[in-house]
Design a protein around this motif. Structure first.
Motif, PDB file in Angstrom:
ATOM      1  N   MET A   1      42.896   9.614  72.059  1.00 14.90           N
ATOM      2  CA  MET A   1      43.494   8.978  70.876  1.00 14.90           C
ATOM      3  C   MET A   1      43.160   7.480  70.857  1.00 14.90           C
ATOM      4  SD  MET A   1      47.482   8.598  69.948  1.00 14.90           S
ATOM      5  CE  MET A   1      47.740  10.349  69.840  1.00 14.90           C
ATOM      6  N   ARG A   2      42.803   6.978  69.687  1.00 14.77           N
ATOM      7  CA  ARG A   2      42.479   5.566  69.568  1.00 14.77           C
ATOM      8  C   ARG A   2      43.768   4.752  69.450  1.00 14.77           C
ATOM      9  NH1 ARG A   2      37.677   3.475  67.678  1.00 14.77           N
ATOM     10  NH2 ARG A   2      37.057   5.552  67.035  1.00 14.77           N
ATOM     11  N   LEU A   3      43.834   3.694  70.205  1.00 10.93           N
ATOM     12  CA  LEU A   3      45.043   2.874  70.174  1.00 10.93           C
ATOM     13  C   LEU A   3      45.024   1.940  68.972  1.00 10.93           C
ATOM     14  CD1 LEU A   3      45.358   1.861  73.900  1.00 10.93           C
ATOM     15  CD2 LEU A   3      46.625   3.612  72.685  1.00 10.93           C
ATOM     16  N   PRO A   4      46.167   1.599  68.430  1.00 11.89           N
ATOM     17  CA  PRO A   4      46.183   0.662  67.305  1.00 11.89           C
ATOM     18  C   PRO A   4      45.752  -0.726  67.755  1.00 11.89           C
ATOM     19  CG  PRO A   4      48.405   1.110  68.051  1.00 11.89           C
ATOM     20  CD  PRO A   4      47.498   2.014  68.814  1.00 11.89           C
ATOM     21  N   LYS A   5      45.092  -1.430  66.842  1.00 14.67           N
ATOM     22  CA  LYS A   5      44.622  -2.765  67.196  1.00 14.67           C
ATOM     23  C   LYS A   5      45.784  -3.746  67.245  1.00 14.67           C
ATOM     24  CE  LYS A   5      40.058  -2.269  65.179  1.00 14.67           C
ATOM     25  NZ  LYS A   5      39.144  -2.706  64.135  1.00 14.67           N
ATOM     26  N   PHE A   8      46.326  -5.629  64.081  1.00 15.24           N
ATOM     27  CA  PHE A   8      47.034  -4.906  63.044  1.00 15.24           C
ATOM     28  C   PHE A   8      48.540  -5.078  63.217  1.00 15.24           C
ATOM     29  CE2 PHE A   8      49.494  -1.009  62.583  1.00 15.24           C
ATOM     30  CZ  PHE A   8      49.585  -0.997  61.204  1.00 15.24           C
ATOM     31  N   GLN A  12      52.016  -7.574  60.247  1.00 14.24           N
ATOM     32  CA  GLN A  12      53.023  -6.839  59.483  1.00 14.24           C
ATOM     33  C   GLN A  12      54.335  -7.599  59.362  1.00 14.24           C
ATOM     34  OE1 GLN A  12      52.135  -3.654  58.187  1.00 14.24           O
ATOM     35  NE2 GLN A  12      50.237  -4.626  58.782  1.00 14.24           N
TER      36      GLN A  12
ATOM     37  N   LYS B 138      54.729  -2.835  54.892  1.00  9.62           N
ATOM     38  CA  LYS B 138      53.402  -2.238  54.758  1.00  9.62           C
ATOM     39  C   LYS B 138      53.106  -1.321  55.941  1.00  9.62           C
ATOM     40  CE  LYS B 138      51.313  -5.916  52.069  1.00  9.62           C
ATOM     41  NZ  LYS B 138      50.395  -7.054  52.090  1.00  9.62           N
ATOM     42  N   ILE B 139      52.354  -0.289  55.664  1.00  7.54           N
ATOM     43  CA  ILE B 139      51.943   0.650  56.719  1.00  7.54           C
ATOM     44  C   ILE B 139      50.427   0.803  56.623  1.00  7.54           C
ATOM     45  CG2 ILE B 139      52.146   3.034  57.531  1.00  7.54           C
ATOM     46  CD1 ILE B 139      54.954   3.009  56.219  1.00  7.54           C
ATOM     47  N   GLN B 140      49.770   0.775  57.775  1.00  6.51           N
ATOM     48  CA  GLN B 140      48.310   0.854  57.747  1.00  6.51           C
ATOM     49  C   GLN B 140      47.791   1.892  58.738  1.00  6.51           C
ATOM     50  OE1 GLN B 140      46.552  -3.023  58.252  1.00  6.51           O
ATOM     51  NE2 GLN B 140      47.552  -3.838  56.433  1.00  6.51           N
ATOM     52  N   SER B 141      46.537   2.261  58.510  1.00  6.81           N
ATOM     53  CA  SER B 141      45.904   3.262  59.356  1.00  6.81           C
ATOM     54  C   SER B 141      45.756   2.744  60.792  1.00  6.81           C
ATOM     55  CB  SER B 141      44.525   3.591  58.788  1.00  6.81           C
ATOM     56  OG  SER B 141      43.846   4.454  59.652  1.00  6.81           O
ATOM     57  N   THR B 142      45.862   3.630  61.769  1.00 10.12           N
ATOM     58  CA  THR B 142      45.625   3.240  63.160  1.00 10.12           C
ATOM     59  C   THR B 142      44.186   3.524  63.569  1.00 10.12           C
ATOM     60  OG1 THR B 142      46.361   5.411  63.872  1.00 10.12           O
ATOM     61  CG2 THR B 142      48.006   3.643  63.872  1.00 10.12           C
ATOM     62  N   PRO B 144      40.203   3.005  62.294  1.00 10.40           N
ATOM     63  CA  PRO B 144      39.406   2.256  61.317  1.00 10.40           C
ATOM     64  C   PRO B 144      38.609   3.147  60.364  1.00 10.40           C
ATOM     65  CG  PRO B 144      39.055   1.440  63.550  1.00 10.40           C
ATOM     66  CD  PRO B 144      39.836   2.699  63.674  1.00 10.40           C
ATOM     67  N   GLU B 151      53.415   2.320  52.172  1.00  9.68           N
ATOM     68  CA  GLU B 151      54.525   1.394  52.296  1.00  9.68           C
ATOM     69  C   GLU B 151      55.834   2.151  52.455  1.00  9.68           C
ATOM     70  OE1 GLU B 151      52.828   0.047  49.002  1.00  9.68           O
ATOM     71  OE2 GLU B 151      53.332   1.954  48.091  1.00  9.68           O
ATOM     72  N   GLN B 166      49.076   6.853  51.193  1.00  4.69           N
ATOM     73  CA  GLN B 166      47.945   7.331  50.404  1.00  4.69           C
ATOM     74  C   GLN B 166      46.701   7.464  51.277  1.00  4.69           C
ATOM     75  OE1 GLN B 166      48.260   4.210  47.492  1.00  4.69           O
ATOM     76  NE2 GLN B 166      49.202   5.572  46.000  1.00  4.69           N
ATOM     77  N   GLN B 232      48.422  13.209  66.775  1.00  3.65           N
ATOM     78  CA  GLN B 232      47.903  11.849  66.641  1.00  3.65           C
ATOM     79  C   GLN B 232      48.749  11.014  65.682  1.00  3.65           C
ATOM     80  OE1 GLN B 232      44.123  11.687  64.673  1.00  3.65           O
ATOM     81  NE2 GLN B 232      43.621   9.672  65.515  1.00  3.65           N
ATOM     82  N   ILE B 233      49.035   9.770  66.078  1.00  4.21           N
ATOM     83  CA  ILE B 233      49.688   8.830  65.165  1.00  4.21           C
ATOM     84  C   ILE B 233      48.598   8.219  64.297  1.00  4.21           C
ATOM     85  CG2 ILE B 233      50.935   6.648  64.989  1.00  4.21           C
ATOM     86  CD1 ILE B 233      52.472   7.473  67.490  1.00  4.21           C
ATOM     87  N   LEU B 236      50.866   3.273  60.879  1.00  4.21           N
ATOM     88  CA  LEU B 236      51.909   2.551  61.594  1.00  4.21           C
ATOM     89  C   LEU B 236      52.265   1.265  60.845  1.00  4.21           C
ATOM     90  CD1 LEU B 236      53.278   2.849  64.408  1.00  4.21           C
ATOM     91  CD2 LEU B 236      51.446   1.417  65.311  1.00  4.21           C
ATOM     92  N   GLY B 237      53.537   0.895  60.912  1.00  6.12           N
ATOM     93  CA  GLY B 237      53.957  -0.376  60.353  1.00  6.12           C
ATOM     94  C   GLY B 237      55.133  -0.909  61.148  1.00  6.12           C
TER      95      GLY B 237
END
Lengths: 210, 262
Positions: A1-5, A8, A12, B138-142, B144, B151, B166, B232-233, B236-237
């Motif tokens: 699994m790829r870790l979140p940056k 990022f 927030q 805000k919530i963004q992809s983990t 790329p 949101e 989305q 898989q996650i 995330l926000g």
């Protein structure tokens, strides 16, 4: 699994609370997609005057306009999840939904036997022009005058094809047949008319780009 | 259809004056041509101003009531349907008749309760809108390579959080998307997202502001995973201010690393 940056996670910040009237159209549509009834109320308040006048201009009947408004707003409620900002602004999306409803109604009637209805230059602007919101109506009136002015600068033949197509639901083939013009001429007049409008409005500093 | 043909048709296309066949051909061309997409956007911005040229006409005051009643009725029916779905377990058909009767009774009670709450809620909603406030995260992809975004809106006046994501990829088989709230490195399930055309939504009855983060995971399904994410996650926000972010970042990283080890 790829870790979140890590970058990022740092980007927030918690946003401050704001009133529902200040919410962007996109956020409102997101809330409607989540079935928030209050968001529909805010969206209605924001757009109902413009959309009602628009639909009424096309169908010229208050009862039909109300029925179409009801159908179209319910369609917005049901389809909000399908809206994507990549397809354009919310206002543009709403106009498209209401325009299609009104034009579908006209086409269903099959009563457009002649180039009927009042052309833009003959409309009495004071007709039914009452609004309880004085400031909004004043601002709308300024915008309306500028856009009408732009339409009036078009050569009459270009204005006519835009009027027939957009407000009366004629297809280019129907216009060509009804006015005995080559189809290519009608298509060219539509395109050139819109480009002329765009240039004129840009000169007047009316926002035409997203 | 090529670019020249589209150029000739562009005005009619944005005015909605083409035949169905031409419209489909134009749309097919637009999916592959960036230059013609630009042309359409240019002309569309002009047609979007045309509705402003028409005279103002004030709608009847009853129109809003008619529309909102339909919307509220539909919202209520959907809530009732979701409540009914929650009562249906995978082994539904193996339940005894008594259990089925209990479930039906519960459903009826929920419906009756919801109707009462709905009537009260409508009044509260109408009062709350003018003074309505919300909190937006805000919530963004983990990952790329996925264009997932979304949101979470917390609405204090309704004590409800609406999660919207989305760009969700289509899931095969029984897989589902599940929402999570994380506090002190411990995840708690928010429930499953309702997904349609790549957009997932989740209506969560609660305040998320006391949590550290909100996440969406891809789970084996069909039921919500218990305890912690099994898959898989994907988004995330964070729900905290900058001061608390460093600690939360560390906690989230540990949580995800622990999932990898499992």
């Amino acid at each position: 699994m790829r870790l979140p940056k890590r970058e990022f996670l740092r980007s927030q910040p918690k946003e401050p609370a704001m009133s529902s009237e200040e919410m962007s159209d996109t956020l409102l549509i997101s809330a409607i997609a989540g079935k928030a009834v209050w968001a529909m109320d805010v969206l209605y308040q924001r757009y109902h005057r413009m959309l009602y006048a628009f639909v009424y201009r096309i169908v010229a009947d208050h009862q039909v306009t109300e029925d179409l408004m009801q159908e179209a707003f319910f369609s917005v409620w049901q389809k909000a999840a399908s809206y994507s900002p990549s397809h354009g602004e919310v206002r543009s999306w709403l106009i498209s939904i209401f325009h299609h409803r009104a034009i579908d109604y006209l086409r269903g009637l099959q009563r457009r036997s002649a180039f009927q209805q009042t052309p833009l230059e003959q409309i009495d602007l004071t007709e039914n022009a009452f609004s309880s919101d004085v400031w909004n109506e004043t601002w709308r009136s300024v915008q309306r005058d500028l856009i009408r002015e732009a339409l009036m600068t078009l050569p009459r033949e270009q204005r006519m094809v835009i009027e027939l197509a957009y407000f009366q639901g004629w297809t280019h083939s129907e216009i060509a047949e009804g006015s005995r013009l080559p189809l290519g001429t009608v298509k060219a007049r539509m395109r050139l008319g819109l480009l002329h409008l765009k240039r004129y409005l840009e000169k007047k500093d009316i926002r035409t780009s997203e | 259809m090529d670019c020249q043909q589209f150029e000739e048709l562009a005005g009619a296309y944005v005015l909605g004056a083409t035949s169905e066949l031409e419209r489909h051909a134009a749309q097919a061309h637009l999916t592959t041509c960036v230059s013609c997409q630009h042309t359409v956007r240019d002309l569309q911005t002009v047609t979007d101003l045309l509705p402003l040229a028409v005279p103002a006409v004030e709608p009847s005051p009853d129109l809003k009531k008619r529309i909102m009643v339909i919307v509220e009725t539909d919202a209520h029916e959907q809530t009732a349907r979701r409540a009914a779905q929650r009562l249906q377990q995978p082994r539904w058909w193996h339940y005894t008749q008594t259990r089925i009767a209990v479930a039906c009774l519960l459903l009826l009670l929920i419906l009756a309760g919801s109707l009462t709450a709905w009537n009260v809620g409508l009044q509260q909603e109408l009062r709350g809108i003018s003074a309505g406030q919300y909190f937006h995260y805000k919530i963004q992809s983990t990952t790329p390579n996925l264009t997932i975004s979304g949101e979470a809106l917390y609405l204090p006046q309704f004590h409800t959080t609406i999660l919207t994501i989305q760009g969700l990829p289509f899931l095969p088989g029984t897989e589902v998307y599940q929402g999570w709230l994380i506090k002190n490195n411990h995840p708690a399930s928010m429930g499953l997202l309702n997904t349609q055309d790549g957009t997932g939504t989740l209506d969560f009855p609660g305040d998320i502001r006391t949590f550290d983060a909100i996440a969406v995971s891809r789970e084996p399904g069909p039921q919500a995973s218990q305890g912690s994410p099994h898959g898989q996650i994907i988004a995330l926000g964070t729900l905290q201010n900058k001061q608390g972010q460093r600690e939360i970042e560390s906690q989230l990283t540990m949580l995800i690393e622990r999932r990898v080890e499992e």
